[in-house]
Write an enzyme that holds these catalytic residues in place. Structure first.
Site, PDB file in Angstrom:
ATOM      1  N   ARG A  53     100.767   7.258  73.964  1.00 44.98           N
ATOM      2  CA  ARG A  53      99.982   6.448  73.030  1.00 44.98           C
ATOM      3  C   ARG A  53     100.246   6.949  71.616  1.00 44.98           C
ATOM      4  O   ARG A  53     100.342   8.159  71.391  1.00 44.98           O
ATOM      5  CB  ARG A  53      98.484   6.625  73.297  1.00 44.98           C
ATOM      6  CG  ARG A  53      97.941   5.876  74.467  1.00 44.98           C
ATOM      7  CD  ARG A  53      96.413   5.956  74.516  1.00 44.98           C
ATOM      8  NE  ARG A  53      95.910   7.292  74.746  1.00 44.98           N
ATOM      9  CZ  ARG A  53      95.381   8.066  73.825  1.00 44.98           C
ATOM     10  NH1 ARG A  53      95.252   7.652  72.571  1.00 44.98           N
ATOM     11  NH2 ARG A  53      94.939   9.275  74.108  1.00 44.98           N
ATOM     12  N   SER A  57      90.898  14.339  76.456  1.00 45.50           N
ATOM     13  CA  SER A  57      92.116  14.499  77.257  1.00 45.50           C
ATOM     14  C   SER A  57      92.369  15.987  77.510  1.00 45.50           C
ATOM     15  O   SER A  57      92.004  16.836  76.702  1.00 45.50           O
ATOM     16  CB  SER A  57      93.313  13.918  76.512  1.00 45.50           C
ATOM     17  OG  SER A  57      93.006  12.632  76.089  1.00 45.50           O
ATOM     18  N   ASP A 117      88.354   7.550  84.554  1.00 50.07           N
ATOM     19  CA  ASP A 117      88.691   7.481  83.125  1.00 50.07           C
ATOM     20  C   ASP A 117      87.723   6.629  82.299  1.00 50.07           C
ATOM     21  O   ASP A 117      87.451   6.972  81.167  1.00 50.07           O
ATOM     22  CB  ASP A 117      90.122   6.933  82.968  1.00 50.07           C
ATOM     23  CG  ASP A 117      90.682   7.146  81.568  1.00 50.07           C
ATOM     24  OD1 ASP A 117      90.461   8.240  81.014  1.00 50.07           O
ATOM     25  OD2 ASP A 117      91.331   6.233  81.033  1.00 50.07           O
ATOM     26  N   TYR A 123     104.931   1.669  76.738  1.00 50.49           N
ATOM     27  CA  TYR A 123     104.370   2.812  77.471  1.00 50.49           C
ATOM     28  C   TYR A 123     102.837   2.816  77.516  1.00 50.49           C
ATOM     29  O   TYR A 123     102.170   2.639  76.487  1.00 50.49           O
ATOM     30  CB  TYR A 123     104.840   4.127  76.824  1.00 50.49           C
ATOM     31  CG  TYR A 123     104.777   5.305  77.777  1.00 50.49           C
ATOM     32  CD1 TYR A 123     105.848   5.599  78.610  1.00 50.49           C
ATOM     33  CD2 TYR A 123     103.641   6.104  77.874  1.00 50.49           C
ATOM     34  CE1 TYR A 123     105.798   6.661  79.495  1.00 50.49           C
ATOM     35  CE2 TYR A 123     103.583   7.177  78.762  1.00 50.49           C
ATOM     36  CZ  TYR A 123     104.668   7.447  79.564  1.00 50.49           C
ATOM     37  OH  TYR A 123     104.626   8.503  80.457  1.00 50.49           O
ATOM     38  N   HIS A 173      84.451   6.401  77.759  1.00 50.09           N
ATOM     39  CA  HIS A 173      85.617   7.140  78.275  1.00 50.09           C
ATOM     40  C   HIS A 173      85.102   8.189  79.255  1.00 50.09           C
ATOM     41  O   HIS A 173      85.074   9.375  78.950  1.00 50.09           O
ATOM     42  CB  HIS A 173      86.328   7.787  77.075  1.00 50.09           C
ATOM     43  CG  HIS A 173      87.644   8.398  77.385  1.00 50.09           C
ATOM     44  ND1 HIS A 173      88.186   9.422  76.634  1.00 50.09           N
ATOM     45  CD2 HIS A 173      88.556   8.128  78.339  1.00 50.09           C
ATOM     46  CE1 HIS A 173      89.373   9.751  77.118  1.00 50.09           C
ATOM     47  NE2 HIS A 173      89.621   8.995  78.151  1.00 50.09           N
ATOM     48  N   LYS A 213      92.914   1.286  77.424  1.00 51.38           N
ATOM     49  CA  LYS A 213      92.243   1.805  76.228  1.00 51.38           C
ATOM     50  C   LYS A 213      91.923   0.681  75.235  1.00 51.38           C
ATOM     51  O   LYS A 213      90.875   0.695  74.599  1.00 51.38           O
ATOM     52  CB  LYS A 213      93.115   2.860  75.550  1.00 51.38           C
ATOM     53  CG  LYS A 213      93.540   3.999  76.459  1.00 51.38           C
ATOM     54  CD  LYS A 213      92.379   4.767  76.998  1.00 51.38           C
ATOM     55  CE  LYS A 213      92.845   5.992  77.750  1.00 51.38           C
ATOM     56  NZ  LYS A 213      91.741   6.739  78.358  1.00 51.38           N
ATOM     57  N   CYS A 249      91.081  17.953  79.729  1.00 52.52           N
ATOM     58  CA  CYS A 249      89.927  18.760  80.113  1.00 52.52           C
ATOM     59  C   CYS A 249      89.613  18.587  81.600  1.00 52.52           C
ATOM     60  O   CYS A 249      88.556  19.000  82.065  1.00 52.52           O
ATOM     61  CB  CYS A 249      88.708  18.411  79.269  1.00 52.52           C
ATOM     62  SG  CYS A 249      88.839  18.973  77.572  1.00 52.52           S
ATOM     63  N   ARG A 306     103.512  10.382  83.901  1.00 53.04           N
ATOM     64  CA  ARG A 306     102.334   9.763  84.515  1.00 53.04           C
ATOM     65  C   ARG A 306     102.589   9.291  85.934  1.00 53.04           C
ATOM     66  O   ARG A 306     103.710   8.924  86.285  1.00 53.04           O
ATOM     67  CB  ARG A 306     101.933   8.536  83.691  1.00 53.04           C
ATOM     68  CG  ARG A 306     101.508   8.842  82.272  1.00 53.04           C
ATOM     69  CD  ARG A 306     100.120   9.390  82.238  1.00 53.04           C
ATOM     70  NE  ARG A 306      99.666   9.691  80.900  1.00 53.04           N
ATOM     71  CZ  ARG A 306      98.392   9.621  80.520  1.00 53.04           C
ATOM     72  NH1 ARG A 306      97.453   9.247  81.364  1.00 53.04           N
ATOM     73  NH2 ARG A 306      98.028   9.949  79.309  1.00 53.04           N
TER      74      ARG A 306
HETATM   75  C1  OXD Z   1      93.957   9.335  77.756  1.00 55.19           C
HETATM   76  C2  OXD Z   1      94.368   8.706  79.025  1.00 55.19           C
HETATM   77  O1  OXD Z   1      94.789   9.528  76.867  1.00 55.19           O
HETATM   78  O2  OXD Z   1      93.508   8.512  79.891  1.00 55.19           O
HETATM   79  O3  OXD Z   1      92.761   9.634  77.608  1.00 55.19           O
HETATM   80  O4  OXD Z   1      95.542   8.391  79.175  1.00 55.19           O
HETATM   81 MN    MN Z   2      91.519   8.771  79.198  1.00 59.23          MN
END
Ligand code: OXD
Ligand code: MN
Length: 599
Positions: free
Chosen positions: A69, A259, A284, A208, A237, A217, A261, A376
């Site tokens: 991202r 992210s 998520d 991507y 989130h 997102k 964590c 991923r």
């Molecule tokens: C993030 C994801 O970046 O879930 O939080 O990909």
């Molecule tokens: Mn996320």
């Protein structure tokens, strides 16, 4: 003559703008999924993995310049800049449209334009919402098959109703006879643009993840957060987990963590405490609406997991590894000589030879990682052995507790319960993580990531906090209790004090018991912490001084934090809710009183 639907009108408009060679209205069938892979294999972007090792699975290599991202190219285009807030890049809708229109003009020449009707949440759920993504990427179509409910059934569900239009192009028109790139993209002209007032998304130049799978997102967080504010609900989130105690009593807990964590690990946790069960509802995103009983009910709007592969192993997350046994997409991981996948952390010892994420030979002596750090996996949630049977319940699951957590080596204790909702919102607003895994002594380099929403809140963060606070103003609501957790506190030598992973179930148990009214707390200036015997630490190799350190309320540490919170709040000027500045002032005076009384 049947009336033209809103979808048809929009598709026609986009066709005229983007000038694709063909149009396919996606059906969502397995045949369509297979066709996408035929195309991706033919283009050289994908390879089928060894069917005996990893049945029906694919490895994909993206362009090395299109791997994550891109927050710097992500925009919220509200009419007023103040409404996007300091937490977002802003451009006026007029200027963004003037920028995007020439880019999208003819951008699908020589390509097929796919129309993907998709539902975020179970089709027909009162908490779900529908989008239609138009894309020229077969990889996006295949990924949306896994990550959302999509196809014919969703088109039928839209009927003449509303949907969020999501227009995506990799931004690489093809001239007649021109050879296509295996992963076409246009990273130099990347835009991920959100129009919250019109509820539209335009994404150009990347194929991507979150730049391109617009349901995730872009829709489920940035646009949905603005819809939620208007409609009195929450788009967050957050993971959602189900926890069952030995007596069979069930509670659902949602948790927001920035992210890196361990959100997916927590959602799929294997409890170490006997006879307790943890199951997964989502890893998520969580959308929450009030039920008739005044409680918040949450759904996972996604249908799959798009997880970071590196670090995932049978030790760190066995349930994720079991989920990944078949029917997966792996992007930017390494390929083994047997036609299977590998990434850093999957096994203690790396294989002697691999093809790395760039398609080069790799050995353990190679200077670079074999998998990209943001490699991923994409897999259907249905394959996860710990999915709770109610994960697709249309009415959602009642949320008893909300966790906020960051990655903090110092100051923040293992768990801290807010005395009330407003203090909980305050906890959420100050969530922060060390920028990197801070070395011992290198303290204080913090990035605030309120509610783990910093890159995902589609409007001014201060207004978002106000929205959270306002939920408590309705006397009929029964809001969840809020906990600030920190799995990452370190000792004087820089070693983690808490083992984490499955052992986090001990903290979940304490929270569960609190929800049942069965556990004691100590009231402190920062909130309610467990009494030393509140959390079951039995069987862990933790000394009493380590336990004390884990739960310790560091008065001086918190006092030092106050100016940094104040400075951070200042960025939001007069939009900052007065309730939060009051919380901060009250915290400061409680800490000063506590310091006085220990002098
Ligand atoms: C993030 C994801 O970046 O879930 O939080 O990909
Ligand atoms: Mn996320």
């Amino acid at each position: 003559m049947p009336q033209t639907t809103k979808v048809e009108t929009w598709v026609q408009k986009v066709k005229e703008l983007c000038q694709p060679e063909n149009i396919v209205i996606c059906s969502g069938t397995p045949e369509e999924y297979d066709q996408m892979w035929e195309l991706l294999i033919e283009s050289g972007a994908a390879r089928r993995l060894n069917n005996t090792k990893r049945p029906n699975s694919y490895i994909v290599r993206s362009d090395p310049d299109d791997v994550a991202r891109v927050e710097s190219r992500t925009f919220v285009c509200s009419h007023e800049e103040e409404d996007a807030g300091p937490n977002n890049n802003w451009m006026s809708p007029k200027d963004m449209k003037a920028t995007l229109t020439p880019l999208f003009s003819g951008c699908m020449r020589g390509r097929t334009m796919y129309v993907i009707p998709f539902s975020m949440g179970p089709i027909g759920s009162p908490i779900a919402h529908i989008g239609v993504q138009i894309t020229d990427s077969p990889y996006v179509v295949a990924s949306m098959h896994i990550m959302t409910r999509m196809g014919r059934a969703v088109l039928d569900a839209i009927g003449s109703g509303d949907f969020v239009p999501c227009l995506h192009s990799v931004g690489k028109p093809l001239c007649k006879g021109e050879a296509d790139a295996s992963w076409p993209c246009n990273p130099n002209q990347l835009y991920v643009a959100h129009f919250p007032e019109e509820r539209q998304i335009f994404s150009f130049g990347s194929g991507y993840g979150g730049n391109a799978l617009l349901g995730k997102k872009c829709f489920a967080l940035r646009i949905a957060s603005t819809m939620a504010r208007e409609g009195g609900w929450l788009a967050e989130h957050m993971l959602i987990l189900k926890i069952t105690n030995p007596e069979g009593i069930v509670r659902y807990i949602a948790g927001a963590f920035p992210s890196a964590c361990g959100k997916t690990n927590l959602a799929m946790l294997v409890p170490t405490i006997p006879n307790w069960q943890v199951e997964t509802v989502g890893d998520d995103i969580c959308w929450m609406q009030f039920g008739d009983d005044g409680r918040l009910y949450g759904i996972n709007p996604e249908a799959g997991f798009f997880g970071v592969a590196p670090g995932t192993s049978m030790q760190s997350n066995p349930n994720a590894m079991l989920t990944l046994r078949k029917n997966c997409i792996f992007t930017n991981v390494a390929e083994t000589d047997e036609g299977d996948v590998w990434w850093e952390g999957m096994t203690e010892k790396p294989p002697a030879h691999l093809i790395d994420w760039r398609g080069e030979d790799w050995t353990p002596d190679s200077a670079n990682t074999a998998a990209h750090p943001n490699a991923r996996f994409t897999v259907s949630a249905r394959q996860c052995p710990t999915m709770a049977e109610e994960w697709e319940d249309r009415s959602g699951v009642p949320i008893s507790a909300i966790l906020f957590g960051g990655r903090r080596a110092t100051v923040v204790p293992l768990v801290n319960e807010s005395a009330n909702w407003i203090q909980g919102v305050f906890f959420g607003s100050i969530v922060s993580s060390e920028k990197t895994a801070a070395a011992a002594g290198n303290i204080g380099k913090l990035r605030r990531d309120p509610m783990a929403m910093l890159p995902f809140c589609g409007y001014n963060m201060a207004d978002y906090w106000q929205h959270w606070i306002n939920l408590a103003k309705n006397a009929t609501t029964k809001l969840p209790s809020i906990y600030y957790v920190n799995w990452f506190r370190k000792d004087e030598n820089g070693d983690f004090l808490w083992p984490g992973f499955g052992e986090n179930s001990r903290v979940l148990k304490w929270i569960f018991d609190r929800c049942e009214g069965n556990a004691e707390v100590i009231k402190t200036p920062i909130g309610n912490v467990p009494s030393p015997d509140g959390i079951d630490f039995s069987g862990l190799k933790l000394s009493s001084s380590q336990i004390e350190h884990l739960l310790k309320v560091e008065i001086d540490g918190w006092l030092k934090e106050i100016p940094s919170i104040k400075a951070y709040y200042k960025e939001y000027h007069d939009r900052l809710p007065k309730e939060l500045s009051k919380e901060l002032e009250e915290l400061k005076s409680r800490l000063e009183d506590a310091k006085q009384s220990t002098l």
